[in-house]
Design a protein around this motif. Structure first.
Motif, short mmCIF file in Angstrom:
data_model
loop_
_atom_site.label_atom_id
_atom_site.label_comp_id
_atom_site.label_asym_id
_atom_site.label_seq_id
_atom_site.Cartn_x
_atom_site.Cartn_y
_atom_site.Cartn_z
N ARG A 53 -7.81 13.09 -4.20
CA ARG A 53 -7.30 11.83 -4.74
C ARG A 53 -8.42 10.79 -4.79
O ARG A 53 -9.13 10.57 -3.81
N PHE A 54 -8.57 10.15 -5.96
CA PHE A 54 -9.56 9.10 -6.15
C PHE A 54 -8.85 7.86 -6.69
O PHE A 54 -8.01 7.96 -7.59
N GLU A 55 -9.20 6.68 -6.15
CA GLU A 55 -8.48 5.47 -6.56
C GLU A 55 -9.34 4.24 -6.34
O GLU A 55 -10.32 4.25 -5.58
N LEU A 56 -8.97 3.17 -7.05
CA LEU A 56 -9.60 1.87 -6.92
C LEU A 56 -8.60 0.90 -6.30
O LEU A 56 -7.41 0.94 -6.63
N LEU A 57 -9.06 0.02 -5.42
CA LEU A 57 -8.16 -0.94 -4.79
C LEU A 57 -8.81 -2.32 -4.73
O LEU A 57 -9.89 -2.48 -4.16
N ASP A 58 -8.14 -3.31 -5.33
CA ASP A 58 -8.54 -4.70 -5.23
C ASP A 58 -7.94 -5.23 -3.93
O ASP A 58 -6.71 -5.22 -3.75
N LEU A 59 -8.77 -5.70 -3.01
CA LEU A 59 -8.29 -6.15 -1.71
C LEU A 59 -7.36 -7.35 -1.82
O LEU A 59 -6.63 -7.67 -0.87
N ASN A 60 -7.36 -8.05 -2.94
CA ASN A 60 -6.43 -9.17 -3.13
C ASN A 60 -4.98 -8.69 -3.14
O ASN A 60 -4.06 -9.47 -2.84
N THR A 61 -4.77 -7.44 -3.49
CA THR A 61 -3.40 -6.91 -3.58
C THR A 61 -3.08 -5.95 -2.44
O THR A 61 -1.99 -5.39 -2.40
N ALA A 62 -4.01 -5.76 -1.52
CA ALA A 62 -3.80 -4.81 -0.43
C ALA A 62 -2.99 -5.44 0.71
O ALA A 62 -3.17 -6.62 1.01
N PRO A 63 -2.09 -4.68 1.34
CA PRO A 63 -1.35 -5.19 2.51
C PRO A 63 -2.34 -5.57 3.62
O PRO A 63 -3.33 -4.87 3.86
N THR A 64 -2.07 -6.68 4.29
CA THR A 64 -2.98 -7.17 5.34
C THR A 64 -2.25 -7.40 6.66
O THR A 64 -1.02 -7.46 6.71
N SER A 65 -3.04 -7.52 7.71
CA SER A 65 -2.53 -7.87 9.04
C SER A 65 -3.47 -8.87 9.68
O SER A 65 -4.69 -8.81 9.45
N ASP A 66 -2.91 -9.78 10.47
CA ASP A 66 -3.74 -10.69 11.24
C ASP A 66 -4.15 -9.98 12.52
O ASP A 66 -3.31 -9.71 13.39
N LEU A 67 -5.42 -9.64 12.63
CA LEU A 67 -5.90 -8.84 13.76
C LEU A 67 -6.83 -9.66 14.65
O LEU A 67 -7.69 -10.39 14.16
N LEU A 68 -6.65 -9.50 15.95
CA LEU A 68 -7.53 -10.15 16.91
C LEU A 68 -8.88 -9.45 16.90
O LEU A 68 -8.97 -8.24 16.74
N VAL A 69 -9.93 -10.24 17.10
CA VAL A 69 -11.27 -9.67 17.20
C VAL A 69 -11.44 -9.06 18.58
O VAL A 69 -11.11 -9.70 19.58
N PRO A 70 -11.89 -7.82 18.67
CA PRO A 70 -12.10 -7.21 19.99
C PRO A 70 -12.98 -8.07 20.88
O PRO A 70 -14.03 -8.56 20.47
N ASP A 71 -12.53 -8.30 22.11
CA ASP A 71 -13.28 -9.05 23.12
C ASP A 71 -13.49 -10.51 22.75
O ASP A 71 -14.38 -11.17 23.30
N ARG A 72 -12.67 -11.03 21.83
CA ARG A 72 -12.76 -12.45 21.47
C ARG A 72 -11.35 -13.03 21.47
O ARG A 72 -10.71 -13.18 20.42
N PRO A 73 -10.81 -13.35 22.64
CA PRO A 73 -9.43 -13.83 22.76
C PRO A 73 -9.13 -15.00 21.84
O PRO A 73 -9.89 -15.97 21.77
#
Length: 289
Positions: A160-180
């Protein structure tokens, strides 16, 4: 750090001294030094540290020459071959069923992207390849990328080969490791993929000095970042498994193209960027990230 090392060494020595004469202490050793490959279009032959010869390109060309697709592809393959550890090829670190994400940029040469993907697909490494970038608002993938995905799909059936524009990609708010308390909006595809490859040109940057494989990650965040600290934050979410920088053209900060015909590769992005910055005439220690 020197004091702590001395204390640890002394403690280890005392522990050994208490053991009976017939006891032996053995441990595995591993060279932690990152490996970085540099391939100029004129590369004819190289030598390993142990004297082993490295075959050169079959059709070496001058650094200022116009390269054919085949000549550029040969450089890509040679760069990937030099990127892995001394006792394994990079493709051996990738599983046949892996989901491989390739992060590009607006100035990345699609031919290099295609060469890297073909290199792995030919060896039956990777079952899904997704090329990602955050396109300008309202923008679309160019014809070169659309043709690339179409041609790869025809050539490698079952992959499978595909193109993805990150503007339309599902996102999550993630904490930075070791940076509370510090978090960024990150596309879920970045931490979820099995392998991440960063491909970027050699480019200067008015704010950061250079924009290379680490700078290539700047726009994975939903909010633009332009500080050294933020770049390291983004890198910590998912360091690239392979970094490729360079190509036929580099870019000055004002957008001026610079021909150089060089590729720099490695499995440690910061090491690759350090070498690339040196090649560009910068002192890596002067660049904060």
């Amino acid at each position: 750090m020197t004091g702590a090392g001395a204390i640890a060494a002394l403690a280890q020595q005392r522990a050994v001294e208490k053991k009976p004469d017939h006891a032996f202490v053995a441990g595995a050793t591993q060279d932690p030094t990152p490996r970085v490959g540099i391939v100029l279009s004129s590369f004819k032959q190289g030598t390993e540290h142990d004297g082993t010869k490295i075959p050169g390109l079959t059709e070496p060309q001058a650094p200022g020459a116009d390269l054919t697709p085949a000549q550029l592809d040969a450089m890509v393959r040679k760069a990937i071959d030099l990127a892995a550890g001394r006792h394994a090829e990079f493709w051996e670190t990738v599983e046949p069923e892996d989901w491989i994400v390739v992060k590009t940029g607006s100035r990345t040469d699609p031919r290099i992207v295609g060469g890297a993907i073909s290199y792995l697909a030919e060896r039956k490494r990777g079952l899904r390849f997704t090329v990602i970038d955050r396109l300008p608002q309202g923008g679309e993938w160019g014809q070169e990328y659309r043709k690339l995905v179409s041609d790869l799909g025809t050539k490698f059936s079952g992959v499978r080969f595909e193109l993805l524009d990150l503007n339309t990609a599902p996102t999550s708010d993630l904490l930075v490791p070791d940076r509370p308390g510090v978090k960024y909006g990150i596309p879920k595809i970045v931490p979820q993929c099995d392998r991440l490859i960063s491909i970027a040109p050699l480019a200067t940057d008015p704010a950061l000095g250079v924009s290379l494989s680490v700078g290539n990650l700047a726009n994975i965040s939903t909010k633009p970042v332009a500080t050294n600290e933020a770049l390291i934050d983004l890198l910590s979410y998912r360091p690239a498994d392979l970094a490729l920088v360079g190509g036929s053209w580099g870019v000055e900060g004002d957008g001026t193209p610079v021909r150089h015909n060089v590729l720099i590769s490695g499995m440690k992005a910061v090491a690759v960027d350090s070498v690339a910055a040196s090649v560009m005439g910068f002192k890596p220690a002067d660049l904060p990230y």
